[in-house]
Design an enzyme around this catalytic site. Structure first.
Site, mmCIF file in Angstrom:
data_model
loop_
_atom_site.group_PDB
_atom_site.id
_atom_site.type_symbol
_atom_site.label_atom_id
_atom_site.label_comp_id
_atom_site.label_asym_id
_atom_site.label_seq_id
_atom_site.Cartn_x
_atom_site.Cartn_y
_atom_site.Cartn_z
ATOM 1 N N ASN A 149 0.704 -1.128 -0.232
ATOM 2 C CA ASN A 149 -0.092 -0.209 0.023
ATOM 3 C C ASN A 149 0.870 1.639 0.214
ATOM 4 O OD1 ASN A 149 -1.574 2.088 0.944
ATOM 5 N ND2 ASN A 149 -3.341 1.081 2.048
ATOM 6 N N ASP A 187 -0.829 -3.535 10.564
ATOM 7 C CA ASP A 187 -1.921 -3.509 10.221
ATOM 8 C C ASP A 187 -3.168 -2.731 10.771
ATOM 9 O OD1 ASP A 187 -3.716 -6.413 8.835
ATOM 10 O OD2 ASP A 187 -4.474 -5.688 10.976
ATOM 11 N N SER A 188 -3.962 -2.499 9.952
ATOM 12 C CA SER A 188 -4.577 -1.721 10.368
ATOM 13 C C SER A 188 -6.535 -1.988 9.938
ATOM 14 C CB SER A 188 -4.767 0.107 10.397
ATOM 15 O OG SER A 188 -4.344 0.047 8.468
ATOM 16 N N PHE A 245 -6.893 7.339 1.527
ATOM 17 C CA PHE A 245 -6.953 6.451 0.631
ATOM 18 C C PHE A 245 -8.300 5.638 1.522
ATOM 19 C CE2 PHE A 245 -5.795 3.129 2.923
ATOM 20 C CZ PHE A 245 -4.683 3.542 4.234
ATOM 21 N N GLY A 246 -8.792 4.333 1.178
ATOM 22 C CA GLY A 246 -9.721 3.658 2.285
ATOM 23 C C GLY A 246 -11.096 4.748 2.997
HETATM 24 P P1 IMP Z 1 -4.947 -3.592 5.799
HETATM 25 O O1 IMP Z 1 -4.292 -2.834 6.680
HETATM 26 O O2 IMP Z 1 -3.595 -3.733 4.630
HETATM 27 O O3 IMP Z 1 -4.836 -4.914 6.613
HETATM 28 O O4 IMP Z 1 -6.071 -2.995 5.723
HETATM 29 C C1 IMP Z 1 -6.884 -2.235 6.129
HETATM 30 C C2 IMP Z 1 -8.106 -1.556 5.476
HETATM 31 O O5 IMP Z 1 -8.259 -0.563 6.466
HETATM 32 C C3 IMP Z 1 -7.654 -1.270 4.277
HETATM 33 O O6 IMP Z 1 -7.586 -1.296 2.758
HETATM 34 C C4 IMP Z 1 -8.347 0.389 4.553
HETATM 35 O O7 IMP Z 1 -9.179 0.288 3.627
HETATM 36 C C5 IMP Z 1 -9.084 0.703 6.158
HETATM 37 N N1 IMP Z 1 -7.658 2.067 6.513
HETATM 38 C C6 IMP Z 1 -7.016 1.226 7.803
HETATM 39 N N2 IMP Z 1 -6.297 2.175 7.013
HETATM 40 C C7 IMP Z 1 -6.960 3.731 7.030
HETATM 41 C C8 IMP Z 1 -6.672 5.371 6.873
HETATM 42 O O8 IMP Z 1 -5.629 5.488 7.291
HETATM 43 N N3 IMP Z 1 -7.361 5.727 5.998
HETATM 44 C C9 IMP Z 1 -8.367 4.881 5.446
HETATM 45 N N4 IMP Z 1 -8.570 3.504 5.541
HETATM 46 C C10 IMP Z 1 -7.718 2.984 6.775
#
Ligand code: IMP
Length: 178
Positions: free
Chosen positions: A7, A60-61, A134-135
């Site tokens: 990402n 991871d978020s 994003f997201g």
């Molecule tokens: P992962 O950490 O790659 O599993 O993804 C976590 C998902 O949470 C991401 O694909 C986003 O959709 C969302 N996400 C995580 N951090 C953020 C952020 O800072 N802004 C917006 N969406 C987020």
């Protein structure tokens, strides 16, 4: 040091805080089904440490919405890809209790595993606003502001954001090791 992520947005946010000497490396690793991002990060590191030469970190978020009992939480990435921001706003239609929080867990490996957590509290907006980030950025309004993360520049978002806080802890840890 490597930041293992696919990402680019996460990488750009991390670089502002941790510094320019981090290198993005897009290697996929298993993201297990678990209740907390800490467990996901630990498992990811255990997998990667055998495959990467040198120090590295992963992140991871997720977005945890109170009225939805924490959903989408650790499934945030999948839910974003499937129902997206429109789907979340639909689930929140008629819901007045709009509190939510983003959580970011950074797992750093230097021979030992170190976990740093950052949280950002706020509310889910009533409509999609802004095109930065994003997201879920365009539907999340952090405490202390009226705008969504989607309406903020990266540097500004970092001041409030879960990832900004977790990365700052990583940065402090690295500084303490010098
Ligand atoms: P992962 O950490 O790659 O599993 O993804 C976590 C998902 O949470 C991401 O694909 C986003 O959709 C969302 N996400 C995580 N951090 C953020 C952020 O800072 N802004 C917006 N969406 C987020």
């Amino acid at each position: 040091m490597f930041f293992i992520t696919g990402n680019k947005h996460k990488y750009e946010e991390a670089k502002i805080i941790v510094g320019n000497d981090i290198e993005m490396l897009s290697i996929s690793y298993p993201e297990i089904q678990a209740d907390t991002p800490e467990e996901v990060a630990r498992y990811g590191i255990e997998y990667l440490k055998e495959r990467i030469d040198g120090n590295f970190f992963i992140e991871d978020s997720g977005l945890f919405i109170e009225a939805l009992n924490g959903f989408p939480g650790v499934y945030s990435s999948y839910v974003f890809r499937t129902i997206g921001n429109e789907g979340i706003l639909k689930l929140m239609e008629g819901v007045e209790k709009r509190k939510a929080q983003f959580v970011s867990v950074v797992g750093y490996y230097d021979g030992d595993i170190h976990i740093f957590r950052g949280e950002s509290k706020g509310v889910i907006a009533y409509e999609i606003k802004g095109s930065e980030g994003f997201g879920y950025d365009p539907i999340f309004i952090p405490e202390g502001d009226k705008r969504t993360f989607g309406e903020m520049k990266r540097e500004e978002k970092n001041l409030f954001s879960h990832r900004g806080k977790a990365m700052k802890k990583l940065k402090e840890y690295l500084a303490s090791r010098i």
